[in-house]
Design a protein around this motif. Sequence first.
Motif, PDB file in Angstrom:
ATOM      1  N   UNK A 165      34.912  65.433  74.122  1.00 49.89           N
ATOM      2  CA  UNK A 165      34.585  64.675  75.320  1.00 49.89           C
ATOM      3  C   UNK A 165      33.287  65.232  75.901  1.00 49.89           C
ATOM      4  N   UNK A 166      32.579  64.364  76.608  1.00 53.54           N
ATOM      5  CA  UNK A 166      31.375  64.769  77.313  1.00 53.54           C
ATOM      6  C   UNK A 166      31.368  64.091  78.667  1.00 53.54           C
ATOM      7  N   UNK A 167      30.656  64.671  79.603  1.00 54.04           N
ATOM      8  CA  UNK A 167      30.612  64.143  80.966  1.00 54.04           C
ATOM      9  C   UNK A 167      29.255  63.521  81.251  1.00 54.04           C
ATOM     10  N   UNK A 168      29.288  62.414  81.977  1.00 58.59           N
ATOM     11  CA  UNK A 168      28.085  61.675  82.367  1.00 58.59           C
ATOM     12  C   UNK A 168      28.198  61.306  83.837  1.00 58.59           C
ATOM     13  N   UNK A 169      27.069  61.023  84.438  1.00 59.21           N
ATOM     14  CA  UNK A 169      27.119  60.526  85.807  1.00 59.21           C
ATOM     15  C   UNK A 169      27.712  59.109  85.817  1.00 59.21           C
ATOM     16  N   UNK A 170      27.187  58.255  84.922  1.00 61.20           N
ATOM     17  CA  UNK A 170      27.685  56.875  84.761  1.00 61.20           C
ATOM     18  C   UNK A 170      27.829  56.594  83.268  1.00 61.20           C
ATOM     19  N   UNK A 171      28.825  55.794  82.894  1.00 63.55           N
ATOM     20  CA  UNK A 171      29.002  55.453  81.478  1.00 63.55           C
ATOM     21  C   UNK A 171      27.736  54.797  80.920  1.00 63.55           C
ATOM     22  N   UNK A 172      27.043  54.032  81.739  1.00 63.23           N
ATOM     23  CA  UNK A 172      25.830  53.338  81.287  1.00 63.23           C
ATOM     24  C   UNK A 172      24.693  54.309  80.960  1.00 63.23           C
ATOM     25  N   UNK A 173      24.828  55.578  81.342  1.00 67.96           N
ATOM     26  CA  UNK A 173      23.805  56.572  81.010  1.00 67.96           C
ATOM     27  C   UNK A 173      23.805  56.918  79.523  1.00 67.96           C
ATOM     28  N   UNK A 174      24.922  56.693  78.835  1.00 73.58           N
ATOM     29  CA  UNK A 174      25.005  57.026  77.409  1.00 73.58           C
ATOM     30  C   UNK A 174      24.281  55.958  76.599  1.00 73.58           C
ATOM     31  N   UNK A 175      23.401  56.406  75.745  1.00 73.83           N
ATOM     32  CA  UNK A 175      22.646  55.520  74.862  1.00 73.83           C
ATOM     33  C   UNK A 175      22.913  55.922  73.421  1.00 73.83           C
ATOM     34  N   UNK A 176      22.900  54.942  72.528  1.00 76.93           N
ATOM     35  CA  UNK A 176      23.078  55.229  71.106  1.00 76.93           C
ATOM     36  C   UNK A 176      21.834  55.931  70.575  1.00 76.93           C
ATOM     37  N   UNK A 177      22.039  56.765  69.555  1.00 72.05           N
ATOM     38  CA  UNK A 177      20.930  57.475  68.928  1.00 72.05           C
ATOM     39  C   UNK A 177      21.134  58.973  68.996  1.00 72.05           C
ATOM     40  N   UNK A 178      20.072  59.698  68.679  1.00 77.02           N
ATOM     41  CA  UNK A 178      20.137  61.160  68.666  1.00 77.02           C
ATOM     42  C   UNK A 178      20.139  61.656  70.112  1.00 77.02           C
ATOM     43  N   UNK A 179      21.130  62.491  70.433  1.00 73.89           N
ATOM     44  CA  UNK A 179      21.297  62.989  71.799  1.00 73.89           C
ATOM     45  C   UNK A 179      21.612  64.470  71.789  1.00 73.89           C
ATOM     46  N   UNK A 180      21.238  65.134  72.859  1.00 66.94           N
ATOM     47  CA  UNK A 180      21.621  66.523  73.105  1.00 66.94           C
ATOM     48  C   UNK A 180      22.741  66.473  74.134  1.00 66.94           C
ATOM     49  N   UNK A 181      23.872  67.082  73.810  1.00 67.08           N
ATOM     50  CA  UNK A 181      25.035  67.011  74.692  1.00 67.08           C
ATOM     51  C   UNK A 181      25.786  68.337  74.723  1.00 67.08           C
ATOM     52  N   UNK A 182      26.490  68.539  75.811  1.00 65.15           N
ATOM     53  CA  UNK A 182      27.536  69.554  75.856  1.00 65.15           C
ATOM     54  C   UNK A 182      28.829  68.790  75.609  1.00 65.15           C
ATOM     55  N   UNK A 183      29.595  69.212  74.604  1.00 69.14           N
ATOM     56  CA  UNK A 183      30.845  68.530  74.287  1.00 69.14           C
ATOM     57  C   UNK A 183      31.996  69.527  74.349  1.00 69.14           C
ATOM     58  N   UNK A 184      33.158  69.039  74.748  1.00 68.96           N
ATOM     59  CA  UNK A 184      34.362  69.874  74.833  1.00 68.96           C
ATOM     60  C   UNK A 184      35.326  69.438  73.741  1.00 68.96           C
ATOM     61  N   UNK A 185      35.880  70.402  73.038  1.00 67.90           N
ATOM     62  CA  UNK A 185      36.831  70.177  71.961  1.00 67.90           C
ATOM     63  C   UNK A 185      38.172  69.738  72.546  1.00 67.90           C
ATOM     64  N   UNK A 186      38.728  68.648  72.054  1.00 66.31           N
ATOM     65  CA  UNK A 186      40.033  68.164  72.506  1.00 66.31           C
ATOM     66  C   UNK A 186      41.130  68.428  71.485  1.00 66.31           C
ATOM     67  N   UNK A 187      40.805  69.177  70.426  1.00 69.47           N
ATOM     68  CA  UNK A 187      41.776  69.494  69.390  1.00 69.47           C
ATOM     69  C   UNK A 187      42.806  70.477  69.939  1.00 69.47           C
ATOM     70  N   UNK A 188      44.105  70.175  69.809  1.00 71.27           N
ATOM     71  CA  UNK A 188      45.122  71.121  70.298  1.00 71.27           C
ATOM     72  C   UNK A 188      44.971  72.490  69.634  1.00 71.27           C
ATOM     73  N   UNK A 189      45.264  73.529  70.383  1.00 74.06           N
ATOM     74  CA  UNK A 189      45.199  74.885  69.852  1.00 74.06           C
ATOM     75  C   UNK A 189      44.318  75.776  70.702  1.00 74.06           C
ATOM     76  N   UNK A 190      43.986  76.935  70.149  1.00 76.61           N
ATOM     77  CA  UNK A 190      43.226  77.947  70.881  1.00 76.61           C
ATOM     78  C   UNK A 190      41.842  77.469  71.316  1.00 76.61           C
ATOM     79  N   UNK A 191      41.225  76.627  70.518  1.00 82.69           N
ATOM     80  CA  UNK A 191      39.856  76.201  70.812  1.00 82.69           C
ATOM     81  C   UNK A 191      39.794  74.988  71.756  1.00 82.69           C
ATOM     82  N   UNK A 192      40.961  74.463  72.157  1.00 86.65           N
ATOM     83  CA  UNK A 192      40.948  73.284  73.026  1.00 86.65           C
ATOM     84  C   UNK A 192      40.144  73.578  74.284  1.00 86.65           C
TER      85      UNK A 192
END
Length: 104
Positions: free
Chosen positions: A5-32
Amino acid sequence: MKEWQTFLRRFSDMKEGKRELFIKDLTPGKAKYATKHVVGMVAKSKAGLEDPDTLWLRGESGERSREPWYISIEQTLEEEWVPGKPYEDVLEAVSKSEKERGLR
């Protein structure tokens, strides 16, 4: 396939293509909820992406997008932060970093 998952101010801020993002792992377990700073190809569809993972968008107040997006992570950035001033808006700092990397 992993889920992120990633956080945005508005959903419309997300554009297709190459992006730099901070993403959070949603996989169950220690790394969640572990956070990664990445560059990846982002799209509304899996088509055309190499080995895509699911990417959920969350707005500023925490609401989740109705439909998932997809991300193919190309590079995990070593920096776990972006340059900025104390208390600067992190989304603005990421936007500046994307421009410096030529992603926008």
